[in-house]
Design an enzyme around this catalytic site. Structure first.
Site, PDB file in Angstrom:
ATOM      1  CG  ASP A 124       5.099  11.259  14.041  1.00 53.61           C
ATOM      2  OD1 ASP A 124       5.411  12.468  13.976  1.00 53.61           O
ATOM      3  OD2 ASP A 124       5.735  10.254  13.493  1.00 53.61           O
TER       4      ASP A 124
ATOM      5  N   GLY B 127       7.562   6.426   6.851  1.00 54.06           N
ATOM      6  CA  GLY B 127       8.708   6.517   7.578  1.00 54.06           C
ATOM      7  C   GLY B 127       9.352   5.404   8.179  1.00 54.06           C
ATOM      8  CG  PHE B 128       7.811   4.770  11.902  1.00 59.09           C
ATOM      9  CD1 PHE B 128       9.059   4.784  12.498  1.00 59.09           C
ATOM     10  CD2 PHE B 128       6.889   5.548  11.815  1.00 59.09           C
ATOM     11  CE1 PHE B 128       9.296   5.920  13.373  1.00 59.09           C
ATOM     12  CE2 PHE B 128       7.143   6.500  12.673  1.00 59.09           C
ATOM     13  CZ  PHE B 128       8.303   7.067  13.505  1.00 59.09           C
ATOM     14  N   GLY B 129       8.249   2.075   7.769  1.00 63.85           N
ATOM     15  CA  GLY B 129       8.410   0.769   7.213  1.00 63.85           C
ATOM     16  C   GLY B 129       7.255   0.462   6.066  1.00 63.85           C
TER      17      GLY B 129
ATOM     18  CG  LEU C  26      -1.935  -0.908   1.183  1.00 63.90           C
ATOM     19  CD1 LEU C  26      -2.407  -1.056   2.958  1.00 63.90           C
ATOM     20  CD2 LEU C  26      -2.948  -0.833   0.282  1.00 63.90           C
ATOM     21  N   GLY C  27       2.129   1.131   0.681  1.00 63.57           N
ATOM     22  CA  GLY C  27       2.764   2.336   0.577  1.00 63.57           C
ATOM     23  C   GLY C  27       3.915   2.083   1.552  1.00 63.57           C
TER      24      GLY C  27
ATOM     25  CE  LYS D 298       3.626   2.008   9.174  1.00 63.32           C
ATOM     26  NZ  LYS D 298       3.150   3.323   9.431  1.00 63.32           N
TER      27      LYS D 298
ATOM     28  CB  VAL E 114       1.903   0.040   4.950  1.00 62.16           C
ATOM     29  CG1 VAL E 114       0.430  -0.446   5.597  1.00 62.16           C
ATOM     30  CG2 VAL E 114       2.213   0.764   5.813  1.00 62.16           C
TER      31      VAL E 114
END
Ligand code: NAG
Ligand code: NAG
Ligand code: NAG
Ligand code: NAG
Ligand code: NAG
Length: 676
Positions: free
Chosen positions: A473, A358-360, A354-355, A377, A362
């Site tokens: 965040d 910043g963290f990983g 899906l995309g 994720k 998905v």
């Protein structure tokens, strides 16, 4: 004789035809492993059984190259359009001693598939003393160079360059990648650690070659490291081979390519990082010697069979292995087996991606048992620090129920990896709709509803839930849209996980630059008011359709907050409203959102409203206090003038002769009197 001649002519015609056909193959390939890959290898190059493509072995002054077997055509036969292509690969180096050795590795476009006359060492296995610089090489390379050679004007011992027929690069930069977190470039060590991912993109129409690198595992940076005009059809022959070359000098090292994909006329498929072979450590490679020591053939076959059966079983086990520790016993209900997630996402296939945030990455998935549609994720988590607290928080968040919060359905942990499972949000994240498709379906009514929804969610976290939860965040990228375009807040606590500092890619400050309250830079103490600050920036983002910091914008527009404040001070705050909306917005609501955004992103924490007040203003239950814009002058929000943190802290010192709020105390009075 004549017959023979005719025959050989036919043969030649067939061969030529075949070559043409081969040359026209559609040039779209992906190697997530090089096991069994069809490549033209020369020198020390070898495709290892574990899937790594090794270009040099642990020898001094060695060279090796590997090329795709068929050439790429830069122009089609009628001399028409010049093609564009994109490619991405992962490269790594293992020296005899960690961090030492190796010369460099290049991605190469060349008329030949090997370089018998080339030299190793600083010539990178591509050139020799006499032919370097000669246009008849018809060669372009992207070098990842580990040694500084003054002879070739190298800038340092860790650089990336575009080389045209020569080792003096036409464009060069220290290996680094653009990071949204610091809104600038961060250095990355080439060919060290886990490896680096490189993207090379060529736009035929513009004759522009872009090169981007990043540490393995991070999504592709938004801004390339090198972007240079290179007219490939002028430099190269029409048919050119693509591949890699590497060389060692006096410090032996192995150069590897872990994965590679390329596509002509489109976006190269993303590599599946989970399938890539991993880099060996510095130990020497063990060859299975017993196979060559003359065991009886039957014995060997039986042994082999047994070993492969075992390998299969162990692999299978490893493939689905979860990591569960004692302290997780209480979280049983939220633990999902890895196998289930693997099946749900069809093995984390690229088509389900899906995309990449910043963290990983998905992935979309359908859970095999419940048939629920989920988003999974995948976060690579090398450090253990903070993980326990994080999971405790994840689990507590899993119990949150609010219509504007993305529900977390569970988590799973593997070695070096954390997987979080959320309900699926069909419209994806808000920042995509705001920034990537400006003429999108997000009319003002949707935007205002999203803002009110997110305000309600943050208020719930701050005051209504059984314990205080600071999101840490808040930003458009962490707001997802459900089927009815309601905003839902997601990604709880991830910033905290990374805030523990063990992740090398982050600064010590928690959150995302542009949303980080200024006091955090000094104290790193998060609380409700730091969330309110980020929420203020978020309001401006949604109303203005702009990112909080646009690194390349003219300096007066550098930060969104300053710019909106400027519009207000010059008497026309509505000029800041997203131009894509045209006149299609409710002026009163837009004014409210913009002014409230500025109040929330006030530099002084004590002067920010609480989320309770924010929801009252947005719901029309309380009027926004009358704050003259001049009282917010300069220092209130004059942040981020430079990109360094020191400058952030000091930025208002020189920019305004007045201390913030020195002229008017109305905001202070208002806040101290409880907002009335
Ligand atoms: C490798 O590719 C070349 C060119 O397409 C082809 O001629 C050759 O047969 C292939 N080799 C194998 C082992 O598939
Ligand atoms: C070559 O490219 C031109 C322009 O894109 C196109 O019109 C033509 O059909 C192409 N020819 C071949 C043989 O592919
Ligand atoms: C350098 O390479 C070229 C081929 O590119 C070869 O003709 C030439 O002899 C080489 N020179 C030396 C000194 O090896
Ligand atoms: C990045 O690398 C360059 C060249 O080696 C060096 O001058 C610079 O200080 C480095 N930057 C950081 C932030 O380490
Ligand atoms: C190369 O980078 C520039 C600058 O970021 C960008 O405008 C351009 O679209 C990029 N081109 C390709 C082919 O990615």
């Amino acid at each position: 004789m004549g017959m023979l001649c005719l025959r050989s002519k036919i043969l030649v015609v067939i061969v030529v035809l075949f070559a043409k056909l081969a040359a026209c193959d559609d040039y779209d390939f992906t190697h997530n492993s090089f096991r069994g890959a069809n490549l033209s290898l020369s020198g020390a190059a070898e495709a290892l059984p574990n899937g790594l493509l090794m270009l040099t072995d642990m020898e001094k002054r060695q060279k090796g190259s590997a090329f795709h077997p068929t050439p790429l055509r830069l122009k089609n036969s009628s001399g028409g359009k010049v093609v564009s292509f994109t490619t991405t690969f992962v490269a790594g180096m293992v020296g005899k001693y960690p961090g030492v050795g190796g010369q460099g590795l290049s991605f190469v476009l060349s008329p030949s598939k090997d370089f018998p006359h080339a030299l190793p060492s600083q010539y990178l296995g591509l050139f020799n003393m006499t032919n370097r610089g000669d246009p008849s090489n018809h060669l372009v390379a992207v070098e990842l160079d580990r040694i500084r050679n003054p002879e070739f004007d190298d800038i340092d011992n860790n650089h990336v360059g575009i080389d045209v027929n020569d080792l003096k690069s036409v464009s060069v930069a220290t290996a680094s990648y653009f990071s949204d977190r610091v809104a600038g470039f961060e250095n990355v060590s080439l060919l060290g650690g886990e490896g680096v991912q490189v993207w090379v993109e060529y736009d035929g129409a513009q004759a522009r070659l872009n090169v981007t690198v990043s540490p393995l595992g991070l999504p592709k940076p938004r801004i390339p490291l090198l972007s240079s005009t290179v007219n490939l059809p002028e430099i190269l022959l029409d048919e050119t081979y693509v591949g890699f070359a590497a060389a060692t000098g006096y410090m032996p090292a192995r150069h590897y390519v872990l994965g590679w994909s390329l596509k002509v006329g489109g976006q190269a498929r993303a590599l599946d990082l989970s399938l890539l072979p991993s880099l060996p450590r510095t130990e020497p490679r063990g060859r299975p010697k017993f196979l060559t020591t003359g065991l009886p053939a039957i014995g060997a076959a039986v042994a082999l069979l047994a070993v492969s059966a075992m390998v299969f079983l162990v692999r299978r086990r490893k493939k689905y292995a979860d990591l569960i520790e004692d302290w997780e016993a209480d979280y049983g209900a939220q633990r999902l087996p890895y196998k289930e997630l693997f099946l749900a996402t069809r093995g984390f296939r690229d088509t389900e991606l899906l995309g990449a945030g910043g963290f990983g990455r998905v992935y979309k998935g359908i859970l095999p048992t419940s048939k629920a549609v989920v988003a999974v994720k995948r976060i690579s988590q090398e450090s253990y620090q903070g993980l326990r607290e994080f999971i405790a928080e994840v689990v507590s968040v899993g119990r949150l129920r609010h219509r504007n919060i993305v529900h977390l359905l569970g988590y799973c942990r593997r070695k070096g990896e954390l997987l979080l499972v959320y309900e699926f949000m069909p419209h994806g994240s808000l920042d995509k709709l705001l920034f990537d498709q400006p003429s999108s379906m997000l009319v003002w009514g949707h935007r205002f509803r999203i803002i009110r929804g997110i305000a309600a969610a943050v208020f719930y976290l701050h005051e209504e839930w059984e314990q205080l939860i600071v999101h840490r965040d808040i930003k458009a990228g962490n707001v997802l849209l459900d089927a009815e375009l309601n905003g839902r807040l997601g990604d709880f606590g991830l910033a905290r996980l990374y805030g523990h500092g063990a992740h090398p890619m982050t600064t010590h400050v928690v959150g995302t630059l542009g949303y980080i309250a200024p006091e955090l830079v000094r104290t790193s103490r998060v609380g409700r008011s730091t969330d309110v600050f980020a929420f203020g920036v978020f309001l401006l983002e949604v109303a203005c359709g702009r990112r909080p910091i646009e690194p390349r914008a003219e300096s007066e527009r550098l930060t969104l907050v300053e710019w909106v404040l400027g519009c207000w001070q010059s008497g026309s705050i509505l000029e800041a409203v997203d131009p894509n909306l045209g006149d299609d917005y409710v002026a009163g609501e837009a004014k409210l959102v913009l002014k409230l955004g500025l109040l929330c992103s006030n530099r002084v924490p004590a002067l920010r409203p609480t989320m309770r007040q924010v929801t009252q203003f947005l719901d029309g239950d309380a009027p926004l206090p009358v704050v003259p814009p001049s009282s917010l002058s300069g220092g209130a929000v004059a942040l981020w003038e430079g990109h360094g943190f020191d400058e952030i802290v000091l930025s208002n010192a020189g920019s305004s002769s007045e201390r913030p709020f020195s002229r008017s105390s109305s905001v202070e009075e208002w806040v101290l009197s409880g907002g009335r």
